[in-house]
Design an enzyme around this catalytic site. Structure first.
Site, short mmCIF file in Angstrom:
data_model
loop_
_atom_site.label_atom_id
_atom_site.label_comp_id
_atom_site.label_asym_id
_atom_site.label_seq_id
_atom_site.Cartn_x
_atom_site.Cartn_y
_atom_site.Cartn_z
N GLU B 46 -5.17 2.59 3.60
CA GLU B 46 -3.80 2.94 3.99
C GLU B 46 -3.50 4.28 3.34
O GLU B 46 -3.48 4.38 2.12
CB GLU B 46 -2.80 1.91 3.49
CG GLU B 46 -2.66 0.71 4.41
CD GLU B 46 -3.44 -0.48 3.87
OE1 GLU B 46 -3.14 -0.88 2.74
OE2 GLU B 46 -4.35 -0.97 4.54
N ASP B 57 9.24 1.51 -3.30
CA ASP B 57 8.11 1.76 -4.19
C ASP B 57 8.52 1.88 -5.65
O ASP B 57 9.59 2.39 -5.98
CB ASP B 57 7.39 3.05 -3.76
CG ASP B 57 6.58 2.82 -2.50
OD1 ASP B 57 5.66 1.98 -2.55
OD2 ASP B 57 6.89 3.45 -1.48
#
Lengths: 391, 259
Positions: B46, B57
């Site tokens: 990814e 995140d």
């Protein structure tokens, strides 16, 4: 033209819910329950009673005599600065804490820029006896230090945000991250009319008390039936949307939002999102955003921490796009001058955010029989270090 | 056959996938890191394109995003680098990131660029499902791009079924209610969650991610799922690496020893 939210959470092209899956359960719960909860009679009774007995509403609609003489049109100040905690932010905080209780949430988080929303949230959490965490950019903690101490005295933990540009945008990111990590017991009391649906509509509903009062006070206290125009400052836009709400469908009322131009619209250091932003996605909604060609969000600049935000509420983006409201901007310098002028002429020290709306007044077009209402969104105690740096 | 589907069809063992940020640690390291991952035995990548406000995140990926942007990474630069992607790696590569840069690039233009350089799929966590169904699904299909959706421990069984129906390539099983990069402990609650997913007998391969950082957390979290994805732990290695190839090789070997 429809100016309100549609079934899918959009204001025309803007709004919606652009969130990662981790936030979906909480947002879906809010979407499916907020109207039913807010419209319930027991909720309304409790909300109205707290606004009256705790916040001190209705706030006065004050005819600013000396400033009106100078401007050549009758100016009325909607005194949100006289609310408990000193700004309009408490209206929304009261509404959302009551909502959080009905959702069974026992832990509250919030973001804050100027600290006014943080103080309002800390206040209602103390009132209800629930745990409260406020995310605040490190830079804002320095420039709005008195509000940090107020939150702490109220029992809230203020968490410094050191990521990104360390201001309001980054505080909102951190609050979202906290919500991701606490998916079950926590409600996020978002302070402005931004974020994923239903926040923009929900915050508007809680702030709409401002225009609801203007609508009854003006004909009751003055010869005028309706305002000619309403003026308010816009960062995310919660006080402005509250001041506009009950007049959106009355086309004769001119609606003006004043953005922070910072050091100038083309200086590269501005927070005037409607003037300089493009369509994009920030903090869960599609709206106007200041960004690079690559879609990176740029840092806003404003002397006022509360307007220092590179996005704007999606309903404002829609009102701008449809032409229902007009958005103008004033610089840091102009805002400072206007704050000092209001202090000298009317004996009111406004918040730096509000000072932006005041700074626009000399440019505003209205006649001697056209009443202008300005939303005096907050008081300036927190800004004394900026207003009088020598002191 | 799309490389993602070919991978799941080819192997029975747990699939090891890794996330890295494009343009990190240095701007021109993108393909070097991809190649190092493939050479070390990683089976799928990814590749994150950076965003200024990555709200799902944790600190490690935030820092890599900031560094990549400071290095000058953008979608335009990335697609330039990726022209050489298929000269370097043949494992499946998905692009992962937030929606706004894609919207600014233009969704169809983005898809066409992906197809041209040999990208196999997309993970856009803040893309709304409704908008995907109405607008993007047909577009992604036109360019033969798989679109991966996420489920979390809080996702209702009905919604898991719905996401399993619309996801293509695989279903991304978020291990825990958290942002990325918090070390995962596979306790009884986690095991029950993975068991629950397993017992739903979903049509899509299930890849677990968020917090996997070593061999134990990889093996325990993938026990009942198809494979796992490691991101922040790899980025921490890259952050201080003096020899990317050697450090990636030893990191991957620690996760899954060469048979």
């Amino acid at each position: 033209m429809v100016y309100h939210v549609d079934q899918r959470g959009f204001f025309g092209f803007f709004g919606g819910s652009y969130i990662p899956e981790m936030l979906v359960p909480n947002i879906t719960e809010l979407q499916s329950r907020y109207l039913e909860i807010i419209e319930d009679a027991s909720f309304q009774a409790e909300f109205r009673q707290l606004l009256r007995d705790y916040v001190g509403r209705p706030t006065p609609l004050y005819p600013a005599r000396r400033l009106s003489e100078k401007l050549g049109y009758p100016l009325f100040l909607k005194r949100e600065d006289l609310n408990h905690t000193g700004a309009h932010k408490i209206n929304n905080a009261i509404g959302q804490i009551l909502l959080a209780q009905r959702l069974g949430k026992r832990r509250i988080i919030a973001e804050t820029g100027a600290g006014q929303h943080g103080v309002a949230t800390a206040t209602v959490c103390a009132l209800m006896g629930v745990e409260c965490f406020v995310y605040m950019g490190e830079i804002d903690m320095k420039r709005q230090a008195p509000n940090v101490r107020r939150m702490q005295m109220l029992g809230t933990k203020v968490i410094p945000v050191t990521s990104g540009s360390r201001v309001l945008k980054d505080a909102a990111n951190e609050a979202m991250r906290d919500w991701i990590a606490h998916p079950e017991d926590t409600h996020y009391i978002l302070g402005s009319a931004v974020g994923p649906h239903p926040f923009p509509d929900m915050v508007m509903r809680f702030q709409a008390v401002i225009s609801e009062e203007i609508k009854t006070q003006l004909p009751a206290q003055t010869p005028y039936q309706l305002p000619h125009s309403i003026i308010a400052c816009v960062g995310g836009g919660s006080n402005a949307i509250g001041a506009f709400a009950h007049f959106l469908d009355t086309p004769s009322v001119v609606l003006i939002g004043v953005e922070a131009a910072g050091k100038g619209l083309d200086s590269g250091e501005t927070a005037a999102t409607i003037a300089r932003g493009r369509e994009g996605v920030l903090h869960g909604s599609k709206t106007l955003v200041m960004q690079t060609e690559d879609g990176q969000i740029t840092e806003a600049h404003s002397i006022s921490a509360g307007l220092d935000y590179p996005g704007v509420g999606p309903q404002h983006a829609h009102l701008a796009r449809t032409g229902r409201a007009t958005y103008v901007s004033v610089t840091d310098e102009e805002a400072l001058v206007a704050a000092h002028e209001l202090a000298r002429l009317e004996g009111i020290i406004p918040a730096l955010e509000t000072a932006h709306a005041l700074a626009y007044l000399p440019r505003h077009q209205a006649g001697p029989d056209q009443p202008v209402v300005l939303c005096l969104s907050g008081r300036g105690d927190k800004d004394m270090a900026t207003y009088c740096p020598e002191a | 056959m799309n490389r993602i589907e070919a991978l799941f069809a080819r192997t029975e063992r747990k699939v090891l996938s890794m996330f890295t940020t494009a343009g990190y640690p240095a701007l021109d390291d993108t393909l070097r890191v991809c190649r190092a991952l493939q050479d070390a035995g990683v089976e799928m990548i990814e590749l994150g394109f950076p965003f200024s406000d990555p709200l799902a995140d944790g600190p490690t990926i935030q820092r890599s995003n900031e560094q990549a942007l400071a290095n000058g990474m953008s979608l335009k630069v990335l697609f330039g680098q990726l022209k050489a992607l298929r000269d370097n790696v043949d494992i499946p590569v998905l692009l992962m990131g937030y929606l706004n840069p894609v919207l600014q690039y233009g969704v169809e233009r983005f898809c066409a660029a992906c197809a041209e350089v040999g990208i196999d799929g997309l993970i856009l966590p803040d893309m709304p499902v409704d908008e995907y169904k109405e607008t993007y699904q047909a577009l992604f299909a036109k360019y033969d791009l798989r679109s991966v959706f996420l489920v979390t421990p809080q996702t209702s069984p009905e919604r898991i079924r719905m996401l399993d129906e619309i996801t293509t390539g695989f279903l991304y099983v978020v291990s825990v209610a958290s942002v990325t990069g918090n070390k995962l402990a596979v306790d009884d609650t986690r095991k029950q969650y993975f068991q629950r997913i397993h017992e739903m007998k979903l049509k899509s391969p299930t890849m677990v991610g968020f917090g996997i950082h070593d061999r134990q957390s990889f093996e325990e979290s993938t026990a009942m799922l198809r494979g796992g994805i490691i991101g922040s732990a790899l980025l921490k290695v890259l952050e201080t690496s003096k020899d990317i190839e050697a450090d990636v090789r030893s990191f991957v070997a620690d996760i899954r020893p060469v048979v």
